[in-house]
Design a protein around this motif. Structure first.
Motif: not given
Length: 172
Positions: A7, A64, A67, A76, A78, A99, A101, A103, A133
């Motif tokens: 990130e 994550f 994704v 996005w 989480k 976790y 991520l 969309q 997120s």
């Protein structure tokens, strides 16, 4: 090799729809092999977003596991996914959290997209939490086979070998 997601928080002057410019801090996600590569990659990506100066405020490893981009989605989310596993020693069920991520356009769609992402999972799981997120965009690292060979200095050797094989074929 597993993917490490970073990130990156970047502060820069952003032109809004109204035409006014404001200093903003946005969060982006990218995969890299080290903090140094993450810094270099976010610097390159930000050059496409702004011609102004920008400052990388923070880079941290994101937690994550996967994704999942989906078309026609602009935000996005989480998703916390709890996998149910049987502890063979004690015979009890235990939950392992991971976790994703995902969309989506809203929380309901994020739930549905998380279920799509988990469709091939053989074990039991639950989705105890989904939160929006702050991540604005994701920059995955796609590198074709030819680029990988170039990066590791193998492409020159590969081209030379290919030429040798072609020459031998022609002379035979």
């Amino acid at each position: 090799m597993s993917v490490i997601w970073y990130e990156c928080k970047v502060k820069y002057r952003k032109t809004h729809e109204t035409g006014e410019q404001k200093v903003t801090t946005d969060t982006y996600l990218l995969d890299a092999v080290s903090y140094t590569e993450a810094e270099a990659r976010i610097t390159e990506e930000m050059k496409a977003y702004t011609e102004e100066d920008f400052r990388i405020m923070n880079i941290k490893v994101a937690n994550f596991s996967e994704v999942h981009p989906f078309e026609n989605s602009d935000r996005w989310f989480k998703s916390k996914v709890s996998l149910v596993a049987l502890d063979e020693e004690s015979g009890k069920e235990r939950k392992i959290n991971m976790y994703l991520l995902v969309q989506a356009n809203d929380v309901k769609e994020a739930f549905e997209n998380t279920e799509k992402a988990m469709a091939d999972t053989m074990g039991d799981y639950s989705i105890p939490a989904i939160t929006e997120s702050p991540i604005l965009d994701v920059f995955p690292y796609f590198m074709g086979e030819e680029e990988q060979l170039e990066k590791f200095g193998v492409i020159d050797d590969a081209e030379a070998i290919k030429e040798e094989v072609e020459e031998e074929t022609v002379t035979e």
